[in-house]
Design a protein around this motif. Structure first.
Motif, PDB file in Angstrom:
ATOM      1  N   ALA A  89       0.826  -1.211   0.000  1.00 48.78           N
ATOM      2  CA  ALA A  89       0.000   0.000   0.000  1.00 48.78           C
ATOM      3  C   ALA A  89       0.859   1.260   0.000  1.00 48.78           C
ATOM      4  O   ALA A  89       1.939   1.293   0.602  1.00 48.78           O
ATOM      5  CB  ALA A  89      -0.912  -0.006   1.221  1.00 48.78           C
ATOM      6  N   SER A  90       0.344   2.295  -0.653  1.00 48.91           N
ATOM      7  CA  SER A  90       1.029   3.600  -0.653  1.00 48.91           C
ATOM      8  C   SER A  90       0.794   4.281   0.692  1.00 48.91           C
ATOM      9  O   SER A  90      -0.139   3.944   1.433  1.00 48.91           O
ATOM     10  CB  SER A  90       0.466   4.477  -1.773  1.00 48.91           C
ATOM     11  OG  SER A  90      -0.885   4.791  -1.479  1.00 48.91           O
ATOM     12  N   LYS A  91       1.622   5.280   0.954  1.00 47.32           N
ATOM     13  CA  LYS A  91       1.481   6.097   2.156  1.00 47.32           C
ATOM     14  C   LYS A  91       0.072   6.722   2.198  1.00 47.32           C
ATOM     15  O   LYS A  91      -0.588   6.726   3.228  1.00 47.32           O
ATOM     16  CB  LYS A  91       2.539   7.211   2.082  1.00 47.32           C
ATOM     17  CG  LYS A  91       3.157   7.593   3.363  1.00 47.32           C
ATOM     18  CD  LYS A  91       4.395   8.464   3.097  1.00 47.32           C
ATOM     19  CE  LYS A  91       4.565   9.482   4.198  1.00 47.32           C
ATOM     20  NZ  LYS A  91       3.811  10.724   4.039  1.00 47.32           N
TER      21      LYS A  91
ATOM     22  N   LYS B  40      -5.400   7.091   4.532  1.00 47.69           N
ATOM     23  CA  LYS B  40      -6.860   7.015   4.431  1.00 47.69           C
ATOM     24  C   LYS B  40      -7.392   5.932   5.390  1.00 47.69           C
ATOM     25  O   LYS B  40      -8.371   6.146   6.109  1.00 47.69           O
ATOM     26  CB  LYS B  40      -7.221   6.714   2.971  1.00 47.69           C
ATOM     27  CG  LYS B  40      -8.666   6.708   2.642  1.00 47.69           C
ATOM     28  CD  LYS B  40      -9.071   7.997   1.899  1.00 47.69           C
ATOM     29  CE  LYS B  40     -10.579   8.148   1.793  1.00 47.69           C
ATOM     30  NZ  LYS B  40     -11.186   8.811   2.947  1.00 47.69           N
ATOM     31  N   HIS B  41      -6.732   4.789   5.377  1.00 49.11           N
ATOM     32  CA  HIS B  41      -7.171   3.683   6.242  1.00 49.11           C
ATOM     33  C   HIS B  41      -7.179   4.109   7.713  1.00 49.11           C
ATOM     34  O   HIS B  41      -8.080   3.751   8.465  1.00 49.11           O
ATOM     35  CB  HIS B  41      -6.253   2.473   6.037  1.00 49.11           C
ATOM     36  CG  HIS B  41      -6.518   1.330   6.962  1.00 49.11           C
ATOM     37  ND1 HIS B  41      -7.564   0.449   6.776  1.00 49.11           N
ATOM     38  CD2 HIS B  41      -5.900   0.934   8.094  1.00 49.11           C
ATOM     39  CE1 HIS B  41      -7.563  -0.438   7.758  1.00 49.11           C
ATOM     40  NE2 HIS B  41      -6.560  -0.170   8.569  1.00 49.11           N
TER      41      HIS B  41
ATOM     42  N   TYR C 120       5.411   2.392   8.929  1.00 46.95           N
ATOM     43  CA  TYR C 120       5.394   0.933   9.190  1.00 46.95           C
ATOM     44  C   TYR C 120       4.433   0.212   8.239  1.00 46.95           C
ATOM     45  O   TYR C 120       4.794  -0.772   7.581  1.00 46.95           O
ATOM     46  CB  TYR C 120       4.996   0.749  10.655  1.00 46.95           C
ATOM     47  CG  TYR C 120       4.319  -0.519  11.111  1.00 46.95           C
ATOM     48  CD1 TYR C 120       4.880  -1.778  10.864  1.00 46.95           C
ATOM     49  CD2 TYR C 120       3.140  -0.465  11.862  1.00 46.95           C
ATOM     50  CE1 TYR C 120       4.265  -2.929  11.349  1.00 46.95           C
ATOM     51  CE2 TYR C 120       2.530  -1.602  12.351  1.00 46.95           C
ATOM     52  CZ  TYR C 120       3.089  -2.843  12.083  1.00 46.95           C
ATOM     53  OH  TYR C 120       2.489  -3.979  12.564  1.00 46.95           O
ATOM     54  N   MET C 121       3.225   0.739   8.114  1.00 49.10           N
ATOM     55  CA  MET C 121       2.200   0.049   7.337  1.00 49.10           C
ATOM     56  C   MET C 121       2.430   0.119   5.830  1.00 49.10           C
ATOM     57  O   MET C 121       1.866  -0.678   5.079  1.00 49.10           O
ATOM     58  CB  MET C 121       0.821   0.617   7.690  1.00 49.10           C
ATOM     59  CG  MET C 121       0.343   0.253   9.089  1.00 49.10           C
ATOM     60  SD  MET C 121       0.146  -1.522   9.326  1.00 49.10           S
ATOM     61  CE  MET C 121      -1.114  -1.874   8.104  1.00 49.10           C
TER      62      MET C 121
ATOM     63  N   TYR D 197       1.224   8.440  14.801  1.00 47.94           N
ATOM     64  CA  TYR D 197       0.663   8.343  13.438  1.00 47.94           C
ATOM     65  C   TYR D 197       1.726   8.308  12.326  1.00 47.94           C
ATOM     66  O   TYR D 197       1.664   7.427  11.452  1.00 47.94           O
ATOM     67  CB  TYR D 197      -0.340   9.488  13.228  1.00 47.94           C
ATOM     68  CG  TYR D 197      -1.073   9.464  11.918  1.00 47.94           C
ATOM     69  CD1 TYR D 197      -2.091   8.560  11.664  1.00 47.94           C
ATOM     70  CD2 TYR D 197      -0.750  10.377  10.913  1.00 47.94           C
ATOM     71  CE1 TYR D 197      -2.774   8.556  10.459  1.00 47.94           C
ATOM     72  CE2 TYR D 197      -1.435  10.380   9.707  1.00 47.94           C
ATOM     73  CZ  TYR D 197      -2.443   9.470   9.486  1.00 47.94           C
ATOM     74  OH  TYR D 197      -3.112   9.474   8.293  1.00 47.94           O
ATOM     75  N   PRO D 198       2.733   9.225  12.330  1.00 54.89           N
ATOM     76  CA  PRO D 198       3.737   9.159  11.259  1.00 54.89           C
ATOM     77  C   PRO D 198       4.465   7.811  11.239  1.00 54.89           C
ATOM     78  O   PRO D 198       4.681   7.238  10.162  1.00 54.89           O
ATOM     79  CB  PRO D 198       4.703  10.308  11.601  1.00 54.89           C
ATOM     80  CG  PRO D 198       3.899  11.247  12.460  1.00 54.89           C
ATOM     81  CD  PRO D 198       2.950  10.378  13.240  1.00 54.89           C
TER      82      PRO D 198
END
Ligand code: IDP
Ligand code: MG
Length: 153
Positions: free
Chosen positions: A42-44, A49-50, A66-67, A60-61
């Motif tokens: 997935a893109s940043k 959005k998720h 990480y994700m 959050y950053p």
């Protein structure tokens, strides 16, 4: 038969650690039905959005980094009460508070490396399934012969 849907994801650390099969197995063995699955890097922007509800949190950053650091396995699972039961199978957000026997309680330590995601409500599941699967948000329709052995009615 009740056919609630939830969005379950193996996060990048879960994929890297070879836990995808284990996570899928736990949902399968419980009796839930897999109706969609794909691997995505997935893109940043997609991750932002998720996790838009968490924007502003101090972590959050790092969460977005990480994700979006590697591929995830995105899934749609169906079954009675699957949203709530899915969260129970995953365990508490912080693995240190997760009971042994849950996925996070058995395989994770840090909250920022907690290997899996599960929708927290029917409404958020719908939103997340639309974000990750678009037109295929409702999953693949198919019958399972074992359902008569999983459900009484
Ligand atoms: P959930 O994944 O159990 O629904 P949320 O509160 O929605 O938990 O948080 C989303 C994700 O953000 C968590 O799974 C975890 O990866 C990360 N996260 C939450 N709290 C922290 C924190 O305090 N430090 C680092 N990461 C966190
Ligand atoms: Mg959440």
């Amino acid at each position: 038969m009740a056919s609630e849907l939830t969005f379950i994801m193996v996060k990048p650390d879960g994929v890297q650690r070879g836990l995808t099969g284990e996570i899928i197995s736990r949902f399968e063995r419980r009796g839930f039905k897999l109706v969609n699955l794909k691997m995505v890097h997935a893109s940043k922007e997609h991750i932002e959005k998720h996790y838009e509800d968490l924007a502003g949190k101090p972590f959050y950053p790092g969460l977005v980094k990480y994700m979006s650091s590697g591929p995830v396995v995105a899934m749609c699972w169906a079954g009675k009460d699957v949203v709530k039961q899915g969260r129970i199978l995953l365990g508490a957000t912080n693995p240190l508070a997760s009971s042994p026997g849950t996925i996070r309680g058995d395989y994770a330590i840090d909250v920022g490396r907690n290997i899996c995601h599960g929708s927290d409500a029917v409404e958020s599941a719908k939103k997340e399934l639309e974000l990750w699967f678009g037109q295929e948000a409702a999953g693949i329709q198919y019958e399972r012969a074992i359902d008569q052995w999983v459900y009484e009615n």
